[in-house]
Design an enzyme around this catalytic site. Structure first.
Site, PDB file in Angstrom:
ATOM      1  N   HIS A 471       0.735  -1.306  -0.087  1.00 34.66           N
ATOM      2  CA  HIS A 471      -0.054   0.021   0.291  1.00 34.66           C
ATOM      3  C   HIS A 471       0.883   1.283   0.030  1.00 34.66           C
ATOM      4  O   HIS A 471       0.614   2.070  -0.977  1.00 34.66           O
ATOM      5  CB  HIS A 471      -0.822   0.075   1.123  1.00 34.66           C
ATOM      6  CG  HIS A 471      -1.733   1.269   1.251  1.00 34.66           C
ATOM      7  ND1 HIS A 471      -3.145   1.185   1.052  1.00 34.66           N
ATOM      8  CD2 HIS A 471      -1.535   2.445   2.073  1.00 34.66           C
ATOM      9  CE1 HIS A 471      -3.571   2.524   1.408  1.00 34.66           C
ATOM     10  NE2 HIS A 471      -2.477   3.152   1.900  1.00 34.66           N
ATOM     11  N   GLU A 472       1.576   1.344   0.950  1.00 35.59           N
ATOM     12  CA  GLU A 472       2.582   2.541   0.893  1.00 35.59           C
ATOM     13  C   GLU A 472       3.656   2.727  -0.056  1.00 35.59           C
ATOM     14  O   GLU A 472       3.700   3.871  -0.674  1.00 35.59           O
ATOM     15  CB  GLU A 472       3.451   2.575   2.408  1.00 35.59           C
ATOM     16  CG  GLU A 472       2.564   2.441   3.378  1.00 35.59           C
ATOM     17  CD  GLU A 472       1.665   3.707   3.677  1.00 35.59           C
ATOM     18  OE1 GLU A 472       2.075   4.938   3.141  1.00 35.59           O
ATOM     19  OE2 GLU A 472       0.592   3.566   4.330  1.00 35.59           O
ATOM     20  N   HIS A 475       1.849   4.605  -2.730  1.00 35.95           N
ATOM     21  CA  HIS A 475       1.909   6.327  -2.494  1.00 35.95           C
ATOM     22  C   HIS A 475       3.319   6.506  -3.263  1.00 35.95           C
ATOM     23  O   HIS A 475       3.628   7.594  -3.830  1.00 35.95           O
ATOM     24  CB  HIS A 475       1.728   6.466  -0.926  1.00 35.95           C
ATOM     25  CG  HIS A 475       0.595   6.642  -0.647  1.00 35.95           C
ATOM     26  ND1 HIS A 475      -0.597   7.400  -1.177  1.00 35.95           N
ATOM     27  CD2 HIS A 475      -0.007   5.917   0.580  1.00 35.95           C
ATOM     28  CE1 HIS A 475      -1.691   7.167  -0.265  1.00 35.95           C
ATOM     29  NE2 HIS A 475      -1.405   6.315   0.492  1.00 35.95           N
ATOM     30  N   HIS A 478       3.323   6.817  -6.760  1.00 36.04           N
ATOM     31  CA  HIS A 478       2.636   8.124  -7.125  1.00 36.04           C
ATOM     32  C   HIS A 478       3.788   9.078  -6.938  1.00 36.04           C
ATOM     33  O   HIS A 478       3.871  10.049  -8.161  1.00 36.04           O
ATOM     34  CB  HIS A 478       1.442   8.234  -6.183  1.00 36.04           C
ATOM     35  CG  HIS A 478       0.523   9.126  -6.903  1.00 36.04           C
ATOM     36  ND1 HIS A 478      -0.585   9.819  -6.108  1.00 36.04           N
ATOM     37  CD2 HIS A 478       0.515  10.093  -7.894  1.00 36.04           C
ATOM     38  CE1 HIS A 478      -1.500  10.491  -6.876  1.00 36.04           C
ATOM     39  NE2 HIS A 478      -0.685  10.826  -7.898  1.00 36.04           N
TER      40      HIS A 478
END
Length: 682
Positions: A471-472, A475, A478
């Site tokens: 998940h991290e 980020h 991105h």
């Protein structure tokens, strides 16, 4: 100290502008901020003193070029203050909070600057701008308007007071929470009390105790209400002690109690919203998100709450049946029992023992052959560790990221382990933002809070921790991939209720066959995870989703409830307010506590998610719809990766996010895939 002697006030000579933490000392920060504030104000003053009419170049572009020193200093400091907040760093942050708020207001509320931007906004169709430039004019104007740039001087003065006080209160909230979380770590003297934990988990608890000069074992607390160990601990009293400690954080009536802090935050946020022309803080926040108003948020939360509570009640009944059938002295299942008996049901119904899977999730292999390998397959990027580069802490590792053609993309830093000086939870932040205008490439950081085992012991992750790492890293991708001209749009600078979308999409690869087969290997024997277990994991994806959805929605609703309070509303009893709010939405089951209770709800009271915690589920609508697209279009392919990178990740904040999504998907997102994923479509 002279400015010339301060290493923060000159561009770093290290690759990618990575701050040279080896020479930066705590005493450098405040003087550097002071000098950077002055420089930024002078840069903005030069813009507003231009006598000619505003142009994009002499106003907007000049504004984008300004503040580079301040951004460099702030990124360097706030990375440390969240991940290695020593008492000295905490003291600096307390002094800095009102100063930073005052400086931001001095820029955002500058009447001359607002006039120039307003003039450009009125003539935007005549300026011959490209799409990114036009959107930048629109965003700058809207953000300054919503921040209060159009208010009269008296209102601006009060707004500045409110912002400074709120900044100080948020810093106090986080400091209290960190201190109380450390104080409430649960000490066990006998290993028998921790029966059920693995050798690695016991080693981590023993190391944590030794770090504080204690004998025995110390169980530190994560940010959320539960604890990973609750699924394994066989001693019910030990489970109860951990859960009780977790739920009592910053609410014990001591000097670290956050009740008064958070109620003042709520009161002042409501006053600020009214000053800005909004009935509530929630209305002010959502006005500039994709949701647009709190009524849309409430509709979604209520739509999901009833089926989630219904499913959680059915799960609760199943757990109670297990207890009644298997325990010599049956008892009513409570919150601290849920995870333990959920594992028993998982084993009985799906033949999966989550704790037994940990030997297949060795951290380094998960990182290299899972997280990195999936990114390579999808986007063509590769990662090379830079052991020659050091950061703010010895545990933080640096990797250089390269594109498929060999060109350098940026730096990725991973700080995996928990420590007393690190705030709870997991997050991504930028140290250097990408910008073609400034000629900078991105440097991004992922922080987790995995317990560090004893020397020589492997770091074995839970499936939840594997999920958090993927998940991290979403980020981080991105932040790494956003390629824009103007720093205002760099990285994850998108609407709050869109920012979780890329990270949630990246979780899809965890059980993707070719990815899982690569990283899920026994750390001793190298054998892959049994395909039958993988099938059962996939079959159990909706298992316990009643609980998971309910605890999340409860927290999201608490956030809304606090921030829907109008000016003048008072709350004397935080616990009673919580209970009433959760009863209102039907999520007041004591066995399913909210994921975050108010006094330790850092996302909302010391982070950037106030009135925005709903964004996880809001973004998950897009995420689930995107996963459906990948599955029907060939999955983990370079072609799909390029499309996702180019049309969504790569645009950063330079395009309306829902427009970018339509460009990628060909239509708006549909909610059906989310309902199916969470088992709420029955």
């Amino acid at each position: 100290m002279t400015d010339d002697a301060n290493p923060l006030l000159v561009p770093s000579a290290l690759p990618y502008g990575l701050p040279d933490y080896g020479v930066i000392r705590p005493e450098h920060y405040l003087p550097a901020f002071d000098a950077a504030f002055r420089e930024h104000l002078a840069e903005v003053q030069r813009i507003t003193m231009v006598r000619s009419m505003p142009t994009f170049e002499n106003t907007i572009e000049a504004l984008e070029r300004s503040g580079e020193s301040l951004q460099r200093v702030a990124h360097a400091f706030y990375t440390v203050s969240s991940a290695d907040a020593t008492p000295e760093i905490q003291e600096i942050e307390e002094q800095l909070a009102p100063l930073m708020a005052a400086h931001e207001d001095a820029i955002t509320l500058d009447a001359a600057l607002y006039w120039r931007i307003s003039q450009l906004h009125e003539r935007v169709d005549e300026l011959g701008l490209d799409a990114e430039q036009r959107y930048l004019v629109e965003r700058r104007h809207r953000e300054m308007t919503l921040a209060g740039a159009g208010l009269d001087d008296e209102a601006k003065a009060r707004l500045t007071e409110l912002n400074q006080r709120l900044s100080s209160l948020s810093t106090t909230f986080e400091k209290n929470l960190l201190t109380d979380t450390n104080d409430l770590a649960v000490h066990f003297e006998d290993a028998a009390e921790l029966d059920g934990l693995s050798e690695g988990e016991l080693s981590a608890a023993q190391r944590a105790a030794a770090d504080r000069d204690l004998d025995g074992y110390l169980v530190t607390l994560p940010l959320f209400t539960g604890h990973p160990y609750l699924a394994s601990l066989r001693v019910r009293e030990s489970r109860r002690r951990i859960m009780e400690a977790s739920r009592s954080r910053a609410s014990r009536g001591n000097e670290n109690d956050n009740a008064a802090v958070l109620t003042e935050i709520v009161r002042l946020r409501a006053e600020r919203a009214e000053l800005l022309g909004y009935p509530t803080h929630a209305a002010a926040i959502t006005a500039d998100e994709t949701a647009r108003d709190p009524q849309a948020v409430e509709r979604m939360l209520r739509q999901l709450a009833a089926p989630a509570a219904r499913n959680a009640a059915a799960e609760h009944a199943r757990l109670q049946a297990i207890v009644d059938e298997t325990e010599d002295a049956p008892f009513a299942v409570e919150a601290h029992d849920w995870a333990f008996y959920t594992e028993k049901v998982r084993q009985a119904e799906y033949d999966i023992d989550s704790a037994a899977l940990r030997p297949w999730f060795e951290a380094e292999r998960v990182l290299q052959d899972g997280v990195f390998a999936a990114a390579t397959k999808l986007y063509g990027v590769t990662f090379a560790e830079r052991t020659d580069l050091s950061t703010y802490h010895a545990d933080a590792r640096v990797f250089e990221v390269f594109n498929e053609d060999g060109s350098a993309q940026g730096l990725y830093i991973l700080d995996l382990y928990t420590r007393d000086s690190k705030r709870g939870g997991a997050w991504m932040n930028s140290i250097v933002d990408q910008s073609r205008l400034r000629g900078t490439k991105p440097v991004v950081v992922n922080n987790l809070n995995v317990a560090k085992p004893g020397e020589g012991q492997p770091t074995l992750l839970t499936l939840d921790e594997v999920t958090t790492l993927f998940h991290e890293f979403g980020h981080a991708l991105h932040g790494l991939f956003a390629t824009v001209t103007y720093p205002h749009f760099s990285g994850t600078n998108v609407f709050r209720d869109f920012v979780e979308f890329p990270s949630q999409v990246n979780e899809m690869w965890i059980l993707w066959p070719e990815v899982l087969d690569s990283y899920a290997r026994h750390h001793v024997t190298g054998e892959p995870l049994d395909p039958a277990i993988v099938q059962r994991l996939q079959a159990s994806e909706t298992f316990n989703q009643g609980f998971a959805t309910s605890e999340y929605l409860a927290a999201a609703w608490l956030d809304q409830a606090w921030h829907l309070l109008p000016v003048g509303a008072t709350v004397d009893d935080v616990a009673a307010f919580e209970a009433a709010a959760l009863a209102d939405i039907g999520l007041n089951d004591p066995a399913v506590p909210t994921r975050y209770s108010s006094t330790y709800f850092a996302h909302v009271f010391s982070g950037g998610y106030s009135a925005g915690y709903y964004s996880y589920i809001w973004s998950e609508v897009l995420d689930a719809d995107t996963v459906e697209w990948f599955r029907t279009n060939g999955g983990l392919t370079r072609e799909n990766g390029d499309r996702f990178r180019d049309r969504l990740l790569g645009v950063g904040g330079s395009k309306d996010p829902l427009e970018a999504y339509r460009d990628f998907r060909g239509r708006d997102a549909e909610i059906a895939p989310l309902l199916k994923r969470r088992g709420l479509d029955g």
